[in-house]
Design a protein around this motif. Structure first.
Motif, short mmCIF file in Angstrom:
data_model
loop_
_atom_site.label_atom_id
_atom_site.label_comp_id
_atom_site.label_asym_id
_atom_site.label_seq_id
_atom_site.Cartn_x
_atom_site.Cartn_y
_atom_site.Cartn_z
N GLU A 103 -63.86 20.30 -25.02
CA GLU A 103 -64.49 20.28 -26.34
C GLU A 103 -63.41 20.08 -27.41
O GLU A 103 -63.62 19.35 -28.38
N TYR A 104 -62.29 20.75 -27.24
CA TYR A 104 -61.19 20.62 -28.20
C TYR A 104 -60.46 19.28 -28.02
O TYR A 104 -60.07 18.64 -28.97
N VAL A 105 -60.25 18.89 -26.78
CA VAL A 105 -59.50 17.68 -26.49
C VAL A 105 -60.23 16.45 -27.01
O VAL A 105 -59.64 15.59 -27.68
N TYR A 106 -61.51 16.35 -26.71
CA TYR A 106 -62.20 15.12 -27.00
C TYR A 106 -63.59 15.29 -27.60
O TYR A 106 -63.98 14.58 -28.52
N PHE A 107 -64.37 16.21 -27.04
CA PHE A 107 -65.81 16.12 -27.23
C PHE A 107 -66.28 16.45 -28.65
O PHE A 107 -67.13 15.78 -29.20
N SER A 108 -65.74 17.49 -29.26
CA SER A 108 -66.24 17.94 -30.55
C SER A 108 -65.64 17.16 -31.71
O SER A 108 -64.64 16.48 -31.57
N ARG A 109 -66.29 17.32 -32.86
CA ARG A 109 -65.80 16.65 -34.06
C ARG A 109 -64.63 17.42 -34.65
O ARG A 109 -64.62 18.64 -34.64
N PRO A 110 -63.63 16.71 -35.22
CA PRO A 110 -62.44 17.39 -35.74
C PRO A 110 -62.73 18.39 -36.85
O PRO A 110 -61.98 19.34 -37.05
N ASP A 111 -63.84 18.19 -37.57
CA ASP A 111 -64.14 19.13 -38.67
C ASP A 111 -64.88 20.37 -38.18
O ASP A 111 -65.20 21.25 -38.98
N SER A 112 -65.20 20.46 -36.89
CA SER A 112 -65.86 21.66 -36.37
C SER A 112 -64.84 22.75 -36.03
O SER A 112 -63.71 22.44 -35.65
N ASP A 113 -65.27 23.99 -36.19
CA ASP A 113 -64.50 25.12 -35.67
C ASP A 113 -65.22 25.62 -34.43
O ASP A 113 -66.41 25.91 -34.48
N LEU A 114 -64.52 25.71 -33.32
CA LEU A 114 -65.11 26.25 -32.09
C LEU A 114 -64.45 27.59 -31.84
O LEU A 114 -63.22 27.67 -31.76
N ASN A 115 -65.27 28.62 -31.71
CA ASN A 115 -64.73 29.96 -31.54
C ASN A 115 -63.66 30.24 -32.61
O ASN A 115 -62.62 30.82 -32.34
N GLU A 116 -63.96 29.77 -33.82
CA GLU A 116 -63.13 30.02 -35.00
C GLU A 116 -61.78 29.31 -34.97
O GLU A 116 -60.89 29.64 -35.76
N VAL A 117 -61.62 28.34 -34.09
CA VAL A 117 -60.41 27.52 -34.09
C VAL A 117 -60.81 26.09 -34.46
O VAL A 117 -61.67 25.50 -33.81
N ASN A 118 -60.21 25.56 -35.52
CA ASN A 118 -60.55 24.22 -35.97
C ASN A 118 -60.08 23.17 -34.95
O ASN A 118 -58.97 23.22 -34.45
N VAL A 119 -60.96 22.21 -34.69
CA VAL A 119 -60.70 21.22 -33.64
C VAL A 119 -59.54 20.29 -34.01
O VAL A 119 -58.65 20.04 -33.19
N HIS A 120 -59.53 19.79 -35.25
CA HIS A 120 -58.40 18.94 -35.66
C HIS A 120 -57.08 19.67 -35.52
O HIS A 120 -56.09 19.14 -35.01
N THR A 121 -57.06 20.92 -35.98
CA THR A 121 -55.82 21.70 -35.94
C THR A 121 -55.36 21.94 -34.50
O THR A 121 -54.17 21.83 -34.20
N ALA A 122 -56.31 22.23 -33.62
CA ALA A 122 -55.96 22.42 -32.21
C ALA A 122 -55.39 21.12 -31.63
O ALA A 122 -54.38 21.14 -30.91
N ARG A 123 -56.02 20.00 -31.97
CA ARG A 123 -55.53 18.70 -31.47
C ARG A 123 -54.13 18.41 -31.99
O ARG A 123 -53.28 17.90 -31.27
#
Ligand code: 5GP
Ligand code: SF4
Ligand code: MG
Length: 448
Positions: free
Chosen positions: A236-256
């Motif tokens: 989900e973090y690597v590819y699937f979710s949108r960069p502006d989403s936070d998953l489990n309170e971690v932003n996807v763009h920032t994780a990437r």
């Protein structure tokens, strides 16, 4: 998956919410609405915009709604598989939407069939409906809890009846699911980007093993299973979710971006420019460039009017898709040593074409850096990579893959680097599933 409880424009808001989730699948869409007495449905194959037009919202009236975007995994194509599913019985109706994968489906289905149930689709949704209604039970907290307790796998469910909305997440929280608020209305979504688009505020995650019951009396939290260590899908973090989403309170763009930084620490290279494959690897490419002190450039351009190539179900379509989708920028790569960052290699289609493309556009060297580990194992939790033979990294060394894709060098992020990039100390009970990379599956089929 998106749901809303307690809003006059429930169907329209569900439409906007689903619009923000369109990247999660392109094969179909559906919305069910409750007016307190009956449930109404509209669903079809295609993109959300093809399935819905203004006239549908004149008919879909009510204050609670659930919608779903259809994503095809192992052969669940076809209109009968599009969610939500609507079921009627003498004691009431229910709409079900689900993402994930029930691993003990065949056993449960066999059991139900031997007791007289007849199924009309291949879906886990229908299976859950039968489990809930088994022995003529009413649709309520008790019957839903009993049904959920029989499931083994990864799942997030929204169940809508005339009077209540039920929301559940599997005991490991493998799929993402968040709760938000829009004035007095409660919203639930697979990704928080859907909250932003409708002006809702994020409240909290649905907890692993939690069953929420939302009604006129507000939101009640119960638990159908003990909470395990969270194992949110790393993909989900690597590819699937949108960069502006936070998953489990971690932003996807920032994780990437952190994945790119870790990758640069683990596998630096002497080069002139860093480029990324749009859109999903731009964040990692920025992180990589920043860490190395190299310029980040737009070496590849994406045609906006082509959908996600991976999601199209056949290899032939996928290969065509990549040709239509990406073009090199000659002025940027000509005569240069290029670091090409991609978020992942699954079948190898993308990397192979892009290395060739960049070289044809005059790149002197192309060094491929992948912001996730080699994907070697199938996913049993609802992401479409379920056969091992398709995975280019399954039976090959990194060197063999580098030769195959004609890269001057190739390196992948380690599982440790990826975990470090995603898991942040500030969030409680964090943890990720990395099974497709490491082979360590958090949920085994025969656990029970
Ligand atoms: P490949 O071309 O190697 O088969 O797939 C890798 C490319 O597809 C990457 O550029 C990545 O952006 C995308 N991709 C990787 N993993 C997934 C996935 O799990 N689902 C989807 N839909 N796309 C993926
Ligand atoms: Fe996600 Fe991979 Fe785990 Fe499947 S196996 S849930 S794709 S991390
Ligand atoms: Mg990509």
């Amino acid at each position: 998956m998106f749901g809303i409880w307690g809003h006059d424009k429930a169907a329209e808001i569900t439409y906007y919410g689903l619009h923000a989730l369109q990247h999660r699948g392109q094969e179909g869409a559906g919305i069910v609405i409750s007016n307190g007495r009956t449930l109404q449905i509209h669903k079809d194959e295609g993109l959300l915009n093809d399935v819905f037009n203004r006239s549908h919202f004149q008919e879909l009236k009510g204050r609670a709604s659930v919608g779903n975007i259809h994503y095809v995994t192992n052969g669940n194509g076809g209109v009968e598989n599009i969610q939500p599913h609507l079921f009627h019985s003498q004691t009431g109706s229910m709409a079900l939407a689900h993402i994930g994968n029930i691993m003990n489906r065949d056993e449960l289905r066999g059991q139900l069939e031997s007791e007289g149930s007849i199924f009309q689709s291949e879906t886990d949704t229908e299976l859950l409906a039968h489990l809930i209604k088994k022995n003529g039970q009413k649709i309520n907290e008790q019957s839903i809890t009993n049904a959920l307790q029989q499931l083994v796998g990864a799942y997030a469910f929204v169940i809508l009846t005339e009077e209540k909305m039920y929301v559940a997440l599997d005991p490991h929280g493998i799929r993402p699911l968040s709760i938000g608020k829009l004035h007095d209305a409660i919203v639930v979504s697979s990704e928080t980007c859907a909250f932003d688009i409708i002006g809702a505020t994020y409240e909290r995650e649905v907890r692993p093993g939690e069953l929420l019951i939302i009604s006129r009396d507000g939101m009640k939290s119960t638990r159908f299973a003990l909470r395990e260590q969270r194992r949110l899908c790393a993909m989900e973090y690597v590819y699937f979710s949108r960069p502006d989403s936070d998953l489990n309170e971690v932003n996807v763009h920032t994780a990437r971006k952190r994945m790119g930084i870790e990758l640069a620490k683990e596998a630096p290279v002497d080069a002139d420019v860093v480029t990324g494959v749009p859109d999903s690897s731009i964040s990692a490419a920025i992180g990589y460039a920043e860490q190395c002190g190299l310029p980040y450039e737009m070496g590849l351009i994406k045609n906006r009017y082509v959908g996600r190539t991976f999601i199209q179900p056949t290899q032939e379509l996928r290969e065509q898709g990549v040709k239509m989708k990406l073009s090199p920028v000659r002025g940027i790569v000509e005569g240069k040593r290029v670091v090409m960052i991609d978020d992942s290699i699954i079948r190898g289609t993308t990397s192979m074409r892009i290395v060739r493309m960049l070289k044809e556009a005059g790149a002197k060297e192309v060094h491929v850096r992948i912001a996730s580990p080699p994907a070697k194992n199938p996913c049993f939790y609802g992401i479409d990579m379920s056969t091992r033979e398709e995975l280019i990294a399954a039976n090959r060394t990194v060197e063999e893959i580098a030769n195959l894709i004609c890269a001057d060098s190739l390196a992948f992020l380690t599982p440790e680097g990826m975990e470090k990039a995603i898991v942040q100390q500030t969030t409680l009970n964090q943890g990720v599933c990395q099974a497709c990379f490491t082979g360590q599956y958090p949920v085994k089929k025969n656990r029970k």
